[in-house]
Structure formats: C-alpha cells, structure tokens
Write an enzyme that holds these catalytic residues in place. Sequence first.
Site, PDB file in Angstrom:
ATOM      1  N   TRP A  38      33.711  29.985  35.467  1.00 19.21           N
ATOM      2  CA  TRP A  38      34.075  29.926  36.915  1.00 19.21           C
ATOM      3  C   TRP A  38      34.352  31.287  37.364  1.00 19.21           C
ATOM      4  CZ3 TRP A  38      39.832  30.209  38.635  1.00 19.21           C
ATOM      5  CH2 TRP A  38      40.695  30.884  37.499  1.00 19.21           C
ATOM      6  N   ASP A  39      34.243  32.323  36.274  1.00 16.80           N
ATOM      7  CA  ASP A  39      34.292  33.776  36.304  1.00 16.80           C
ATOM      8  C   ASP A  39      33.300  33.994  37.613  1.00 16.80           C
ATOM      9  OD1 ASP A  39      35.272  32.879  33.968  1.00 16.80           O
ATOM     10  OD2 ASP A  39      35.504  35.013  33.464  1.00 16.80           O
TER      11      ASP A  39
ATOM     12  N   GLU B 237      45.893  29.006  30.868  1.00 18.15           N
ATOM     13  CA  GLU B 237      45.483  28.253  29.437  1.00 18.15           C
ATOM     14  C   GLU B 237      46.597  28.216  28.497  1.00 18.15           C
ATOM     15  OE1 GLU B 237      40.842  29.022  29.921  1.00 18.15           O
ATOM     16  OE2 GLU B 237      42.043  30.525  28.871  1.00 18.15           O
TER      17      GLU B 237
ATOM     18  N   LYS C 224      49.644  32.464  31.477  1.00 18.44           N
ATOM     19  CA  LYS C 224      48.699  33.252  30.846  1.00 18.44           C
ATOM     20  C   LYS C 224      47.896  34.315  31.755  1.00 18.44           C
ATOM     21  CE  LYS C 224      44.363  33.401  28.517  1.00 18.44           C
ATOM     22  NZ  LYS C 224      42.931  32.819  28.223  1.00 18.44           N
ATOM     23  N   GLN C 225      47.614  33.550  33.039  1.00 25.61           N
ATOM     24  CA  GLN C 225      47.074  34.682  33.952  1.00 25.61           C
ATOM     25  C   GLN C 225      47.527  33.881  35.380  1.00 25.61           C
ATOM     26  OE1 GLN C 225      43.449  32.922  31.759  1.00 25.61           O
ATOM     27  NE2 GLN C 225      42.601  32.729  33.973  1.00 25.61           N
TER      28      GLN C 225
END
Length: 672
Positions: free
Chosen positions: A298-299, A428, A496-497
């Site tokens: 998906w980056d 994640e 996580k992000q």
Amino acid sequence: MADGEGEPGVFTATALPGDPRLLPTVSSAFLGTRVFRDILHAAGVYSGAAGDTHRADVPSPLGLRMAAPGARSPAESFTLDTRTGTFSHTIQSPGYTATHQLYAHHSLVHLMAFSITIRRLDGSTHPVTVQLQSLFVPQSQDLDLTPGPDFQGAHYIYGRTLVPEVEGGPRPTVHMLWTPIPQSLTLGGEERERCWEFLTAVAGSEEEAKRSYSAGLALAAAGSLHRSHVRAWAALRRGCSVELDGPPALRQALHGCLYYLLSAVPPRDSPAAPFHGISPGGLSNGTRGEDYWGHVFWDQDTWVFPNILLLYPEAARAVLQYRIRTLPGARRNAQEQGCEGAKFPWESAATGREVCPEEIYGAQEIHVSGDVLVAFEQYYCTTQDQKLFREDGGWELVEAVAQYWCSRMVWSEEEQLYHIRGVMPPDEFHSQVDNSAYTNAVARRSLNFAADLARDLLLPVPEEWEDRARKIKVPFDEERKYHPEYDGYSPGEPVKQADVVLLGFPLMHPMSAEVRRNDLEMYEPVTDPAGPAMTWSMFAVGWLELKELQRARSQLEKCFSNITEPFKVWVENSDGSGAVNFLTGMGGFLQVILFGFTGFRITRSGLLFDPAFPDDITKLEVSSVSYLGNKLEVTITREETRMEVTETSRDPLAPPLEAVLESGQRFPLREG
C-alpha cells in the site's frame, strides 16, 4: 553537502557512510543499482515462488571503484547531484584529477552508463594511470545465464529467472550487453584530458538490449551521452519542481525526496512500456532478504502515489495500470479467502498473487484493496480520464473491489450495521480485531466511489453498494468524541504507526474539527516513537489542517531522524532497521509539503486549497500542479496565494478553471 551550505540539491562528502545500505541509488523506472554495488535489478524481474519471490540479482558491471596507484593519500570526494541525476567520485592528486560519473540514462531507460575522465592539471608529460577495481562476475544466483556473441564491441549474456512466482507461471528473460572494462586506464604523455565511456544495456529482449546499446554508442560517439541524460532528467525535474524558502535541512530533504521518488517513475517519453510498480526500497534494493524482497505494498498507492498524481499524472496512470494488470491475481486471492471480487495482495510482485512470506498479513491486512481504490478515485477526480475506466480495465477493477468488500462484510443484528471482522489494521501491533476504523472507512469510501463512477459511466449501480456504504460501522466513541481504532480499543494502548489519523487525511472521512483534534491528541502520545518514517508526516498534515503550526513543525521534525547523511537516504525506522532508501517515508514527507502546506484536497467537486506553514518557511512554489488537463503554477507566501495557468486543457469541451474563495467570490483562471 552535509554541512548545510550551498546548493540544496547537491550532496557532497569526503568519505562514504560505513553502512553500504546508505549509499545513494541511481535508477530509472526499469533499471536500478546502488553505487559501488556488484548487482543491479531490472523492473518486474523476480525469481522465487510465493513468499520467496524476490528481485532477481543481475550481475552489474557498474559497481567498480577508481584507485590512484602511487598517489599518497589523494583527496577524494563523492557527490550526488540531484539536479543532473548523476553520482560522481573524484580523486584529486598532485598534477591531475580523475572523475568517475555514474547514472541511469533517463530517456534510454534500458541503459546505464559510467565514464572515467582523467584531466591533467600541470604541464607534465608523463602518463597518468588510474586503476579500476571491479567485483563483476557475469553470473547470478537467480538467473540461468549463458554467454552470447559479442555485439558492437560489447560482451553479451542472457538467461531466465530460475523459479517462477506461481507454478507454471512465466520466468522473465534478461539480456545484458556491456562495454568490457579494463583493469586500468592511462592518459598518454601527450594528452591533456580524456574521457572513456562504458555502457550497460539490460532488457527483456535481445532486440531491445541491442537497440538501447546502439543508441547509447551513437550518443557517446557524438559526445552527448551524458548530456542527453541530463536534458531528459532536467525536463522531468522542471515539470515536477517544488521549491521552498526555509531551513537548509528542509530544502535538502525536499530535493533528496524528489530525486529518489522521480527516479522510480516512468520517464515522460516511454509511457508505452508496462510499469512494474514502486516498492518501499525502490528498484535498486530488494534482493532476497532485504527491503521486503522488492515487493509492492500500500506504500505505493497511499504514500507515494498522491505526490506523483499532482505533479505528473501520466506516471500516476502507469502506477494504476500495474494494479489493473495484476487484477487476475487479485481475483484468485479473493477466491481463496472464500470471497467474491478482487482482493489485492498485502505484498505484490509480478502476478498480483499474495507473496507475503508471513500468512497473517495477507490474510488480515485487507485495507490494501481500499487503498488501491482511493488512488483510482484521486486519479479520476484529478484527471476525469474516463478512458482508463471505460476501455483500459479500470472499471472492472473498481467493480471487483466493491464486490470484495460486500462479500467480506457481515450483518450485525444487534447493532443493525455491517461489520468487517478479523482484520489487522494499519497498526500492525494488533491483529484479528473487529471493525478497524481505518479498514471500514476505506471500505465505505470504495463503495461510494464505485457507485459514483458507475453513474458517471451510465452503468447500473447495485443497490447493495450504497446500502452497505451507508450501514457499515466506523467505530466512534460518543462520550470522548474520538474514533477508537477498532471495537474494544482502550485509550492509551500503544500503536505502531499512523492509523486512525488517516481518517482525516487522506480519507477525508466526515468529522468535525473537534473530533479531528481528539483523534490527533489521542494517538500522538501512544504511537511508537521508533515506528516507520511516514507516520509523523500524517500527524503534521492533521495539525496543519487545524492551523496548529508549531505542533505540525514538531511532528515534521521527527522525520529527520530517518534521513541519513550524507546522501539523504531514508531508513524506515529511526534506529536504522527496516527498508532503506525508504520511498514510503519520502512520500509521506512530500505530502506534508504538497498537501499539508498548500492545504490541497482532491474532491469530486474541485481541488480545495487552504495554505498554512510554520514560521521558518516564507515561500512555497510548485511549478506545475496538474488538474483536469491544466497546469497551474502555485506560489504561496505569508501574504498571498498566486495561481497562474501555464497550460490549459486540450479538451475543447472542458470548462475553464475558476478559483472560488470562501466568500463566494469567483475568479476565472485562463491561460497566463
């Protein structure tokens, strides 16, 4: 230029970083290598089955190093010039300089080249010799290579990858021609200066490799090989120019990001060749065991794509065509999960089948299919290119993803809403959760886009798409007025992000400024400080939206711990782990500038803008924003926003652009 003075797009050092992963890369859309490395990669050439699929290592004649025999500690310098797309190594000895230049040719995309130039600085007449230390061996652990007959003075090898991605699938072929490299080069006693050029052509067919090599030879004979590359690269940079007046470190970071990201997209004059996607570490990285094996995530669609779309929509179209080409694999993935439609893989290579080595991500991190559709929607709103959808497979992809989401939802009698259960959100740290706010919001957006597009294309709209978009649950805490990350999320749990903050941007999920602020306040302190580089850019965009300029600046500042010196190569995590040359982080950073500072938002009704930038930035210039076939030059200062139409749409039926202010005042924008 680690010292922060001088030209912000030229990075010079007198020593190389100790970690070879942090050396700069030179690449085009089809070939890439890291400087001084003995392998290169060709786009779309993977070897290995399923989770072992990785970029095939092609032996590289380009990875050599100059040495000056007999010179006592000569002065050396290493320079990446992002303005010319060229890396150089210079040795300065008493009496002469030797310069090694390396580049991936930007219009002959199957060609890489290097030159060695020796120039005498004094009146001496003795010969000057430079040694070339090369690690090149014409064999590979991933390719079955056979030598062929020499061609126009070049050596030739060809072969296929050893293991197909799927059983019975294709094994790509590689053909390589290269100029033989001597162990040393000598400038004769009577010569003042001499330049030797060495070419490497790599392609999927013998004809293409020979054609590229011959074209390179002809340019070299005319003395214009490097010049033709610089011209092509400069044209691309001009068309995608972003400049700001601000701190030197920020300007350098911007030039570095543009260099590495634009190196990864198709050049303007070869749109016909199929494009093979953008992986987190770019084409130069991704051998087995590094940089996610060169897979596409998906980056590409969420983090890199919006920048390319705004600056260079033709390249954005090529990125979408990669997804269209892999649609049959995505259909198989959905089938294997017992679903309808198409499920794009968490990690994609050549076929669109799942190639993630760990099953949990492919099974649960399903938001990627929605992320792909957001990219298609942004492209459609920015270009109104109906041909992509009517004739080139875009509609089939949009329809298939809408079908997937419908078949992946279940009805909750208790809540009278649709649920999506058992997923891993972008965060994640958590898996097997129900109703990830991000996943469900992106599913809703997918269904709304599919229905809107169907109406535009005069196709019937399935009732279930609109029904499910209306009735899907996106968790919301009425008391605290924020979005819990998933059902049962407790405030304060580490993340996580960037996850829920993505609801505000890029998803533009409807919410009040209060809720937007609460989401940022809730997740900023609990997001892992060592998490991946793109995270902080999305917090920065959120704070810019709320005009909290200092908070935005402090989030943007965090990105700098992921930028390494001296060549501005990004690492995924601030401790140096993860992918290197991390294009995802660069894409997030560039979105702060292109969407955060400008306030640009791509919507169905128009391109919104609402500029805001921190105190240490006084001016931002974007030379060609592409919108509905027009090109706009946008200049923003503290006092004013200036928009000039530099090119108008070629469509005779297209209405002229208008700038509309919040007051309702309208300004027609005509060319010039």
